[in-house]
Design a protein around this motif. Structure first.
Motif, mmCIF file in Angstrom:
data_model
loop_
_atom_site.group_PDB
_atom_site.id
_atom_site.type_symbol
_atom_site.label_atom_id
_atom_site.label_comp_id
_atom_site.label_asym_id
_atom_site.label_seq_id
_atom_site.Cartn_x
_atom_site.Cartn_y
_atom_site.Cartn_z
ATOM 1 N N LEU A 248 0.822 -1.178 0.078
ATOM 2 C CA LEU A 248 -0.020 -0.170 0.143
ATOM 3 C C LEU A 248 0.700 1.188 -0.028
ATOM 4 C CD1 LEU A 248 -3.082 0.564 -0.045
ATOM 5 C CD2 LEU A 248 -2.774 0.747 2.607
ATOM 6 N N ALA A 249 1.893 1.185 0.861
ATOM 7 C CA ALA A 249 2.932 2.410 0.841
ATOM 8 C C ALA A 249 3.651 2.624 -0.302
ATOM 9 C CB ALA A 249 3.765 2.252 2.042
ATOM 10 N N ALA A 250 4.036 1.545 -1.032
ATOM 11 C CA ALA A 250 4.529 1.717 -2.606
ATOM 12 C C ALA A 250 3.431 2.156 -3.486
ATOM 13 C CB ALA A 250 4.958 0.437 -2.977
ATOM 14 N N LEU A 251 2.336 1.825 -3.364
ATOM 15 C CA LEU A 251 1.373 2.385 -4.181
ATOM 16 C C LEU A 251 1.033 3.600 -4.188
ATOM 17 C CD1 LEU A 251 -0.730 1.286 -6.392
ATOM 18 C CD2 LEU A 251 -2.542 1.064 -4.450
ATOM 19 N N LEU A 252 0.849 4.178 -2.796
ATOM 20 C CA LEU A 252 0.609 5.536 -2.604
ATOM 21 C C LEU A 252 2.030 6.485 -2.443
ATOM 22 C CD1 LEU A 252 -2.127 5.023 0.237
ATOM 23 C CD2 LEU A 252 -2.433 5.125 -2.434
ATOM 24 N N SER A 253 2.825 5.945 -2.778
ATOM 25 C CA SER A 253 4.120 6.460 -2.279
ATOM 26 C C SER A 253 4.250 7.858 -3.459
ATOM 27 C CB SER A 253 5.522 6.018 -2.485
ATOM 28 O OG SER A 253 5.474 5.419 -4.150
ATOM 29 N N GLN A 254 3.970 7.768 -4.682
ATOM 30 C CA GLN A 254 4.109 8.942 -5.591
ATOM 31 C C GLN A 254 2.898 8.609 -6.591
ATOM 32 O OE1 GLN A 254 7.394 10.787 -6.879
ATOM 33 N NE2 GLN A 254 6.693 11.192 -4.766
ATOM 34 N N PRO A 255 2.541 9.829 -7.054
ATOM 35 C CA PRO A 255 1.176 9.697 -8.170
ATOM 36 C C PRO A 255 1.569 8.775 -9.181
ATOM 37 C CG PRO A 255 1.623 12.102 -7.521
ATOM 38 C CD PRO A 255 2.959 11.213 -6.738
ATOM 39 N N ILE A 256 0.574 8.162 -9.562
ATOM 40 C CA ILE A 256 0.662 7.251 -10.803
ATOM 41 C C ILE A 256 0.003 7.821 -11.934
ATOM 42 C CG2 ILE A 256 0.429 5.048 -11.885
ATOM 43 C CD1 ILE A 256 0.685 3.937 -9.009
ATOM 44 N N SER A 257 0.424 8.063 -13.175
ATOM 45 C CA SER A 257 -0.393 8.524 -14.320
ATOM 46 C C SER A 257 -0.004 7.536 -15.482
ATOM 47 C CB SER A 257 0.237 9.901 -14.743
ATOM 48 O OG SER A 257 0.017 10.731 -13.932
ATOM 49 N N VAL A 258 -1.264 7.289 -16.173
ATOM 50 C CA VAL A 258 -1.246 6.577 -17.389
ATOM 51 C C VAL A 258 -1.632 7.340 -18.441
ATOM 52 C CG1 VAL A 258 -2.046 4.268 -18.411
ATOM 53 C CG2 VAL A 258 -1.469 4.558 -16.066
ATOM 54 N N GLY A 259 -0.932 7.401 -19.530
ATOM 55 C CA GLY A 259 -1.363 8.208 -20.874
ATOM 56 C C GLY A 259 -1.554 9.722 -20.454
ATOM 57 N N GLY A 260 -1.203 10.285 -19.326
ATOM 58 C CA GLY A 260 -1.343 11.773 -18.845
ATOM 59 C C GLY A 260 -2.287 11.852 -18.048
#
Lengths: 677, 337
Positions: B64-76
């Motif tokens: 969970l921490a890894a998932l929420l660590s940084q924003p994730i963008s896909v195709g902008g």
């Protein structure tokens, strides 16, 4: 039932284990939280390391075996006509003495040569050799550049008539080969003449006396070698003036050459090795082919990848000739006439961490290229000596300037200049080198400044408009990007060697700075993780591919006191696909810039007058930084670390001389001995 | 009554009887129930075993921490907007070089002044996601491959198993290393390399199980009733042979994470500067050489190493619990992928 019991017992053990680990972790972390400091990085004062370690000549102890670690896992090439690896030279500079030597100030002095002097320069160009050229049919051609099949293994084409180029396979081209060079020289057609005289009584390790013929024949060994281009782009002809058994010689360059005094000097091989083809002088292939020189040490034992033992040459020529007969010697009479350490055991320790540990454990006496933090610890320890000196090594970034349909950002000068302006040179030196280096402000290092500028003080150049900024200049970079045809952020890649941690760290700082500016989207790549990346840069299409990918290449290079090497090596199209011009074939850079570059060394006026040469360089540097085909990142300090068993250890500005200089260098009254008590 | 004496009674052809039997669909439903109960067993086993529960909690928190660590963008398009780490994990100079753990930098900083807490937490993204994806890919392919081999037997089995032997002839990590060296590092090349070497273990396990399962009467019955091979394999054979594969998959996630970290430590895997645990360890390994009288900047190597240790150990504990729950008796966790 049994299963249940087993499970419980197993769970209990694991639980205890985990609890133990958790407790240990908590204690560890708790003990350390709050002890951290967010203070700014303190820069180590390295001035003490730059001071010479003096030796009391009365205290010198003879004998002993020096354990010397080099950062390689083996000797790359025993054959010095073939070798291009700096670490090979570190070892074999102690085996082969040169016609000249270089002191710690970067001044060239005659060494095996009692006299060695550039005499005159003629204003000749390739067309002046026309009458001596022969017609040859091109056996092959690449990009209009012909190749020839010569019958004599020792012959090679020195120059081609420009009117016959470009040429295709089968075309007839007028060329001057080594065989015709003597006729041209006899008629007075040559660039610069260097005349010299050897000390009498110099013997090779095999007992043969060194004569002028050995010098003349040593050039044969460079034909077909990896160093062929480097040697024969300048050198044209050598002759023994008093016959083969005499001691006087004359060397001739193809063009008037301000650096002929040093750039034409070969490693001198004995007669028994004169006919050994380049690259084959290697005891690993033939145990009879052990390198034989005139140096203070000779190869005693070797074992691939694990050991190379050098023993002191008991018949060293300086003892026979006498220091008092060295023209420039004015040192004390009691200064030894040979090294005093009996044996040098070369230890191959590839990893910097292991070299540090070996030094700490006492397994080796001297090591260099240590992790910067470990080097700091050794420096601050009373049990070790760290010696440092301003050096000729530098890191540079080379931009592929070719215009391509995709990519091609570096074809625009403004983009190259913007990248150069954003490199955090000071931060790189402070953070990665920990103060053991200098940020590049101008395109040549301080120890090479004597012939490279008319400025009285190297530091005065830092204020010049063309000087590199040591701090990132975002404002200037923004302006440059605006002037370009591209819009920010420009996607670029920086590539460097995978096996050089410090270089990687430096480029991570650069990439971060480029990205922080918002002007670039930069990535760091380390291609060829398991192999040697640099040869890939010389392959067909590498230049084009790099241009398409907007990929700048960053490597390091060890320079020499002769200043021309710094701009020439990385710009001159004659050096394309030779070290270290990856991206600039003929026509890639402006012709007037290349003409100016070459005129700094290859012209009569600069060959005959040093001040004229300095003025010419003053013209070159602003153009060079404005062109920004390359940008220099930093200059190194050469450092070496020795245990207290070693007395009098000092490093030389040239990495290649780090061992030979330390053990014995009368030019600086440098002598080192072991005190194991 | 007497007229039937001495006759052989053959059953199975009387259609009345067949109609009375459970339909195949109903049979599958019961198998689905069994699968459901299998998952219930796993969950129940983990809940009962506090050690396994702890392991699960560690994995969950780290993931969970890894998932929420940084924003994730896909195709902008931002699909994960949160950023729980205090600093950009790649930004240099946010602290002093090798600053010790403190409140502002709970895990200290590295040689370039980057915040190690941010790097280590974000680093989980690479290792954990590769572990999961590789395991999913390798298990899927391996199960299909092994099922075909085991189900059809004969020459098909012979050929497929010899191919498997070729894969097993190479040490998994060495083969992955060669593949990454040849084709370059990065996320997907690493996934490909580990999946290519990892599927073989699943294939061999499932084949062995299928050789047993296919002898069962319900399989023969399905065949006799004219069910197609594909249907028999996927609806009747695999569900009854899958337990050891689940255990192996659980255990091998940790193995893949170790493998990725190992390649990272060897300087393969990811580009330098990537906050992947093994790559961090590689870059900071110089801190182990302190020089004479120097101090060890322990946090630079301990924390990324601890993350690898915690995650892999937790996965192994979970795997053990799953093994106990399914009684699969898998004890080979060294097969890679």
């Amino acid at each position: 039932m049994s299963k249940s019991t087993k499970s419980r017992s197993s769970s209990l053990d694991r639980r205890r284990l985990l609890q133990g680990i958790a407790a240990a972790g908590a204690i560890g972390v708790a003990g350390c939280i709050g002890n951290g400091d967010d203070e700014d990085d303190e820069i180590l004062d390295v001035s003490a390391a730059l001071e010479r370690n003096e030796v009391d000549l009365d205290e010198i102890q003879e004998g002993g075996r020096l354990e010397f670690a080099i950062p390689r896992n083996s000797i790359s090439d025993y054959d010095q006509s073939q070798s291009t690896a700096a670490e090979d030279s570190v070892v074999f500079e102690a085996v082969y003495d040169g016609l000249t030597t270089v002191d710690s100030e970067g001044e060239y002095l005659p060494w095996m040569a009692a006299e060695h002097e550039a005499e005159e320069a003629n204003d000749v160009s390739v067309t002046d050799y026309e009458d001596y050229m022969v017609e040859m049919e091109a056996d092959d051609a690449d990009d209009g550049f012909p190749f020839f099949d010569l019958e004599d293994d020792n012959n090679l084409v020195l120059m081609q008539h420009p009117d016959d180029l470009p040429a295709e396979e089968g075309d007839t081209v007028r060329v001057l080969t080594r065989e015709e060079a003597g006729d041209a020289v006899a008629d007075g057609v040559y660039g610069t003449r260097v005349e010299g005289r050897l000390h009498e009584g110099i013997e090779f390790h095999n007992g043969d006396e060194l004569t002028a013929e050995d010098i003349v024949r040593s050039y044969d060994r460079y034909v077909g070698s990896d160093n062929e281009g480097q040697m024969f782009d300048t050198f044209m002809y050598a002759e023994a003036l008093d016959g083969d058994d005499g001691y006087t010689y004359a060397l001739y360059s193809q063009e008037p050459d301000a650096a002929a005094f040093v750039e034409m000097n070969p490693y001198v091989f004995p007669a028994e090795h004169a006919d050994v083809p380049a690259g084959e002088l290697d005891p690993r292939d033939d145990e009879d082919l052990v390198p034989i020189g005139t140096g203070p040490y000779q190869v005693e034992e070797f074992e691939e990848g694990s050991q190379l033992l050098l023993s002191r040459n008991e018949n060293y020529w300086v003892e026979n000739v006498g220091l008092e007969n060295i023209p420039w010697w004015d040192g004390p009479d009691e200064f030894p006439e040979s090294p005093v350490i009996d044996e040098i055991n070369i230890r191959f320790v590839d990893e910097s961490v292991q070299r540090s540990a070996a030094l700490e454990d006492g397994d080796v006496d001297i090591a260099y290229e240590l992790p910067s933090d470990a080097r700091n610890s050794f420096y601050e320890s009373d049990d070790y000596v760290v010696s440092a000196t301003e050096a000729f090594g530098f890191k540079f970034m080379q931009f592929p300037v070719e215009e391509t349909d995709t990519g091609g950002a570096f074809a625009e000068r403004e983009i190259r200049q913007a990248v150069s302006a954003l490199i955090p040179r000071q931060q790189i030196v402070d953070l990665i080198e920990q103060g053991w280096g200098d940020p590049a402000r101008v395109p040549f290092p301080a120890p090479s400044a004597d012939l490279a500028t008319t400025a009285d003080d190297y530091d005065d150049l830092f204020d010049e408009e063309w000087a590199y900024p040591v701090e990132p200049d975002v404002e200037q970079a923004e302006q440059l990007i605006e002037e370009s045809s591209l819009e920010a952020p420009v996607e670029i890649t920086i590539q460097t060697n995978a096996d050089d941690d410090e270089r990687i760290d430096k480029m991570q700082l650069a990439v971060d700075q480029l990205n922080q500016s918002g002007l670039f989207e930069a990535e760091l790549e380390t291609p060829a993780a398991l192999g040697d990346w640099t040869p890939e840069l010389y392959t067909d299409g590498a230049r084009h591919e790099a241009a398409e990918n907007n990929a700048a290449a960053v490597i390091g290079l060890a320079g020499t006191p002769e200043p021309h090497g710094f701009p020439e090596t990385i710009h001159d199209p004659d050096n394309w696909n030779g070290c270290c011009n990856f991206f600039f074939p003929e026509g890639a850079l402006p012709e007037d810039f290349i003409d100016l570059l070459r005129s700094c060394r290859f012209a009569t006026d600069v060959a005959e007058d040093e001040d004229t040469r300095r003025e010419r360089y003053d013209e070159l540097w602003p153009q060079l930084t404005d062109l920004s085909a390359n940008t220099i990142v930093d200059y190194s300090l050469n450092t070496g670390t020795a245990s207290n068993d070693v007395v009098g250890f000092n490093v030389h500005p040239q990495t290649q001389a780090i061992l030979s200089y330390a053990v014995y260098a009368p030019a600086d009254e440098q002598i080192m001995y072991l005190d194991r008590d | 009554m007497s007229t039937e004496r001495g006759r052989i009674q053959i059953s199975g052809f009387d259609t009345d009887g067949i109609e009375d039997q459970d339909s195949l669909d109903a049979w599958s439903e019961s198998e689905a129930d069994e699968l459901e109960s299998r998952w219930r067993k796993i969950v129940s086993s983990i809940v009962r075993d506090r050690l396994a529960l702890g392991g699960f909690a560690v994995v969950a928190v780290m993931s969970l921490a890894a998932l929420l660590s940084q924003p994730i963008s896909v195709g902008g398009f931002t699909i994960q907007p949160f950023s729980i780490v205090p600093y950009d994990p790649t930004q240099t100079g946010v602290g002093a070089r090798y600053a010790a753990p403190s409140l502002s930098h709970p895990m200290g900083t590295d040689r370039l002044g980057r915040d190690l807490f941010s790097r280590v937490v974000t680093g989980g993204r690479y290792s954990i996601s590769i572990g999961l994806i590789v395991t999913a890919l390798a298990a899927t392919f391996g199960v299909i491959y092994g099922s075909i081999s085991g189900y059809f037997g004969g020459r098909v089995d012979e050929v497929l198993m010899r191919i498997l032997d070729v894969v097993f002839a190479f040490p998994g990590l060495v083969l992955a290393l060669i593949l990454v060296a040849l084709f370059g590092g990065g996320f997907w090349p690493l996934v490909g390399a580990f999946a290519l070497v990892g599927w073989a273990t699943y294939a061999r396990i499932i084949r062995g199980e299928i050789l047993k399962v296919k002898q069962n009467e319900y399989v023969m019955a399905a065949k006799a009733l004219g069910a197609r091979d594909r249907s028999v394999i996927f609806r009747h054979v695999i569900p009854n042979a899958i337990a050891p594969v689940i255990v192996q998959a659980t255990l091998s996630i940790g193995t893949v994470v170790i493998g990725v970290a190992a390649l990272g430590f060897l300087g393969l895997g990811f580009d330098p500067g990537t906050p992947e645990w093994g790559t961090i360890l590689d870059a900071e390994s110089d801190t182990l050489a302190t020089g004479a009288g120097g101090t060890w900047d322990w946090w630079a190597t301990v924390f990324p190493g601890l993350m690898i240790f915690l995650f892999v150990m937790s996965m192994n504990i979970i795997g053990d619990a799953v093994n106990d729950a399914l009684d699969a008796q898998v004890d080979d966790i060294g097969g890679g992928g």
